[in-house]
Write a protein that holds these residues in place. Structure first.
Motif, short mmCIF file in Angstrom:
data_model
loop_
_atom_site.label_atom_id
_atom_site.label_comp_id
_atom_site.label_asym_id
_atom_site.label_seq_id
_atom_site.Cartn_x
_atom_site.Cartn_y
_atom_site.Cartn_z
N VAL A 246 0.87 -1.04 -0.04
CA VAL A 246 0.00 0.21 -0.02
C VAL A 246 0.88 1.23 -0.20
O VAL A 246 1.54 1.30 0.94
CB VAL A 246 -0.95 0.02 1.32
CG1 VAL A 246 -1.75 1.36 1.40
CG2 VAL A 246 -1.99 -1.22 1.10
N PRO A 247 0.66 2.34 -1.00
CA PRO A 247 1.57 3.29 -1.13
C PRO A 247 1.29 4.41 0.12
O PRO A 247 0.11 4.50 0.82
CB PRO A 247 1.13 4.15 -2.40
CG PRO A 247 -0.14 3.65 -2.55
CD PRO A 247 -0.34 2.12 -1.92
N GLY A 248 2.40 5.01 0.37
CA GLY A 248 2.28 6.39 1.52
C GLY A 248 2.90 7.41 1.15
O GLY A 248 3.95 7.34 0.39
N SER A 249 2.65 8.42 1.89
CA SER A 249 3.57 9.59 1.88
C SER A 249 5.08 9.48 1.92
O SER A 249 5.27 8.82 3.02
CB SER A 249 3.19 10.73 2.79
OG SER A 249 3.93 11.75 2.67
N PRO A 250 5.97 9.92 1.17
CA PRO A 250 7.20 10.00 1.48
C PRO A 250 7.62 10.43 2.75
O PRO A 250 8.96 10.29 3.17
CB PRO A 250 8.04 10.60 0.23
CG PRO A 250 6.94 10.58 -0.87
CD PRO A 250 5.53 10.64 -0.15
N LEU A 251 6.80 11.51 3.04
CA LEU A 251 7.22 12.39 4.26
C LEU A 251 7.11 11.23 5.52
O LEU A 251 7.31 11.63 6.90
CB LEU A 251 6.37 13.37 4.54
CG LEU A 251 6.51 14.51 3.33
CD1 LEU A 251 5.67 15.83 3.62
CD2 LEU A 251 7.97 14.90 3.50
N HIS A 256 8.42 4.13 4.00
CA HIS A 256 9.68 3.96 3.02
C HIS A 256 9.83 2.86 2.50
O HIS A 256 10.25 2.35 1.29
CB HIS A 256 10.85 4.64 3.67
CG HIS A 256 11.01 6.29 3.76
ND1 HIS A 256 11.74 6.84 4.31
CD2 HIS A 256 10.02 7.07 3.60
CE1 HIS A 256 11.66 7.99 4.43
NE2 HIS A 256 10.36 8.36 3.59
N ASN A 259 6.75 1.63 -0.01
CA ASN A 259 7.01 2.24 -1.10
C ASN A 259 8.16 1.74 -1.88
O ASN A 259 8.05 1.49 -3.27
CB ASN A 259 7.27 3.66 -0.96
CG ASN A 259 5.96 4.55 -0.75
OD1 ASN A 259 4.66 4.22 -0.76
ND2 ASN A 259 6.40 5.44 -0.26
N ARG A 263 8.46 0.07 -5.81
CA ARG A 263 9.47 0.40 -6.78
C ARG A 263 10.04 -0.77 -7.30
O ARG A 263 10.51 -0.78 -8.42
CB ARG A 263 10.74 1.24 -6.23
CG ARG A 263 11.15 2.39 -6.83
CD ARG A 263 12.44 3.06 -6.12
NE ARG A 263 11.88 4.28 -5.57
CZ ARG A 263 11.85 4.56 -4.27
NH1 ARG A 263 12.11 3.60 -3.26
NH2 ARG A 263 11.23 5.80 -3.86
N LEU A 268 1.17 -2.19 -6.55
CA LEU A 268 0.74 -1.06 -5.92
C LEU A 268 -0.85 -1.42 -5.49
O LEU A 268 -1.63 -1.46 -6.14
CB LEU A 268 0.70 0.43 -6.83
CG LEU A 268 0.11 1.70 -5.78
CD1 LEU A 268 0.98 2.70 -6.41
CD2 LEU A 268 -1.09 2.06 -5.83
N THR A 269 -1.33 -1.28 -4.17
CA THR A 269 -2.52 -1.65 -3.72
C THR A 269 -3.30 -0.67 -2.81
O THR A 269 -2.73 -0.05 -2.01
CB THR A 269 -2.29 -3.02 -2.87
OG1 THR A 269 -1.69 -4.05 -3.62
CG2 THR A 269 -3.44 -3.61 -2.36
N PRO B 247 4.05 8.85 -4.18
CA PRO B 247 2.84 7.89 -3.99
C PRO B 247 2.09 8.51 -2.54
O PRO B 247 2.62 9.64 -1.92
CB PRO B 247 3.71 6.66 -3.36
CG PRO B 247 4.80 7.18 -3.15
CD PRO B 247 5.32 8.44 -3.82
N GLY B 248 0.78 8.01 -2.37
CA GLY B 248 0.34 8.89 -1.24
C GLY B 248 -0.76 7.76 -0.83
O GLY B 248 -1.18 6.61 -1.26
N GLU B 270 10.11 9.54 -4.42
CA GLU B 270 10.37 9.90 -3.02
C GLU B 270 10.93 11.11 -2.66
O GLU B 270 10.78 11.93 -2.14
CB GLU B 270 10.49 8.74 -2.11
CG GLU B 270 9.43 7.68 -2.06
CD GLU B 270 9.79 6.67 -0.95
OE1 GLU B 270 8.90 6.35 -0.07
OE2 GLU B 270 10.72 5.93 -1.06
#
Lengths: 376, 376
Positions: A246-251, A256, A259, A263, A268-269, B247-248, B270
């Motif tokens: 599951v993708p998420g914010s790079p912040l 990490h 993500n 890559r 991507l789910t 990604p988000g 990222e």
């Protein structure tokens, strides 16, 4: 029953891990003959003291303890043992199961992730599990955070398997005692460790490989770099399981690792549809293998070819016992490389490595490699 | 100078879009001869009234207005025109540039995304632009949200180009008036629309294609499904530009479109390193083309082959003018299909389509297709 007692004694013998157990059976055909051969093998490997092996009474006590809990013990190479898991080179020789043993044979998907997950991550895990559970058994590790959310979501619409690191009778983490009981009542809790084992750090990677081996695919939600969930993903990939993340914010550092899986080729789910559309009927025989992280593991360790005793006359074995040890150091070395450099048959090398393993001098590593044990 | 006036008159002529402009030059060789041929072509296409064409005085007035602002007008097929952009079939025949014209020839990357971006999204855009700007010119669309953050970040460490939808003298959105001026002073602002044009909805897709054409790669941050940023990504993909997406969380609808780009093959991004590691020296001649979204567009529209006047004797043209119109309806049809079904040379078909376009009866669409204009 007698067979169960023998199996359990061999499984619980010092220096007999899952790989060694399989090698012993491959070489000697039956558990009984393996047990009889053990002392000589360990001695030939250079061990002075006898191997610690549970007595028949010890094994009977463990079986009685499991019966009292209502748990079954499912052995490798028996019909109840989950078939995908059996394909792993280091599949657990026995699994304690509390709950419905038949659930182990169903199509399943793993959902794992951060213990310190975000509220959103836990919501995602719970929703995803609830969406998938009508069609698939949801497997996770009963840890805090994502794991617990996945089990909880799964029980809303279907069934779930918790793979735990300690003994089947040990609630861990303590706050999940009730959850663990609920899962056993509606699904299944499974454990490789003997009764009463308190989970230690070294048990968790073993637990993770069982999750990887059971499932058709693994979904990772919120996994930091170098996290346990990433190691589970690596194991699953090595076993040819489909990977989802599951993708998420790079912040958010918790994203990490997940993500990075995307890559490297994980699907991507966002919803259950992403999983269902990419779940195969059977595990692939090859994982992603695109990334150094994954390549490092060396891919599948092929089960060793059965050893033909006929090849192993006393002179050959003596020769092999003398030649092999100097080639094994603390740095892992390929078994094939040893055979090549010593100019020995792979049967002779396997026989001597088995002895060295049982003597506690050598350990087998992924990718068909061996290394000297620091504690030898 | 004279040449500039002629070019500008042709560019600003009714029914002469970027594709028609290129076809006219391909057919007639010089702007002057194209202008002389226009009335006959439009008449042949079935147009009753004369085409509205600016006078020499009108064109001179526009050039003087640009000079007064300090803006340059950069024509297609001149050395200052950005070479990657020139490769687009529908490249703008002229661009007004306020700032450093030389910046258009530098290696650049686009950063675009949601106008209603999250605080995190804007922080990501600003950081990414600041990290990339020492090595690459950052191109964006001066919109609210991600675009503004990208321009701002770029100016912290390097230079940026704003591509605007209205005239070069029209600040839009109003709150970015100061930002637009700063970009013109340190980088460049470019516009395709004539001076004084207030940006309307139909101008934004045209602005987007200029961003797609200028850059080596496009980074999308927070783009909802069916958003303008996704359309820019589609255009960039059609032009063989490298696609990047940040990604988000699946729980944020602003991330659905950008996540979907990753699913379709865009590089999961990222940090600046993800962009730099995947940016080619030149645009590829083929985009992702993996997804229906992308396939729908029909890939690259090849520039039409130059028309050899020798092939087009009067009888052939008369024949083509009679045969072609019945095959063109409101549903787009392939130009090749028309040639095949009418049994005409592609030169004859192109000549007649040019006439129909100038008459305002037909429009050309991506993928070398044409359709009847609703307003004809």
């Amino acid at each position: 029953m007698d067979d169960s007692i023998d199996r359990l004694r061999l499984i619980r013998t010092e220096s007999v891990g899952p790989l060694t157990y399989r090698r012993l059976l491959a070489r000697f055909g039956t558990v009984r003959r393996a047990i009889e051969a053990l002392p000589d093998l360990a001695r030939a490997g250079g061990r002075a003291a006898a191997l610690a092996m549970p007595s028949r009474a010890d094994a009977e006590r463990e079986l009685a303890g499991l019966r009292k809990l209502g748990a079954a013990l499912v052995f490798l190479d028996t019909p109840d043992y989950p078939s995908f898991l059996a394909e792993m080179a280091d599949a657990p020789p026995a699994l304690a199961v509390l709950g419905d043993v038949k659930l182990l044979a169903t199509r399943s998907v793993g959902i794992v992730g951060a213990r310190n997950a975000s509220a959103n991550g836990m919501r995602l895990a719970q929703n995803l599990a609830a969406e998938l559970a009508p069609q698939l058994t949801i497997v996770s590790g009963l840890a805090r955070g994502i794991d617990a959310a996945a089990h909880t979501g799964a029980m809303q619409t279907g069934r779930t398997i918790a793979v735990i690191a300690g003994g089947i009778d040990v609630p861990y983490p303590p706050e999940h005692e009730k959850l663990q009981r609920q899962i056993a009542e509606t699904g299944a809790v499974i454990a490789e460790a003997p009764l009463g084992t308190a989970p230690l750090a070294r048990h968790f990677p073993k637990r993770n490989r069982i999750i990887a081996g059971l499932v058709l695919g693994l979904v990772v939600i919120e996994a930091a770099s170098r996290s346990g969930s990433l190691l589970t993903a690596r194991l699953a990939n090595e076993e040819g399981r489909e990977l989802f993340a599951v993708p998420g914010s790079p912040l958010d550092p918790r994203c990490h690792g997940s993500n990075d899986l995307i890559r490297q080729g994980a699907h991507l789910t966002e919803t259950a549809a992403d999983v269902l559309a990419n779940l195969p009927d059977h595990p692939a025989r090859q994982g992603l293998a695109r990334d150094p992280l994954f390549r490092r593991a060396g891919g599948f360790a092929e089960p060793p070819a059965p050893i033909l005793e006929a090849e192993l006359d006393a002179a050959t074995l003596r020769d092999a016992r003398r030649k092999i040890p100097p080639f094994i150091g603390p740095d892992p070395v390929q078994v094939d490389e040893i055979a090549r450099r010593c100019q020995l048959s792979s049967a002779a090398v396997a026989a001597v490595l088995l002895e060295l393993e049982l003597a506690g001098r050598v350990e087998t590593l992924p990718g068909n490699r061996v290394a000297l044990l620091a504690t030898a």
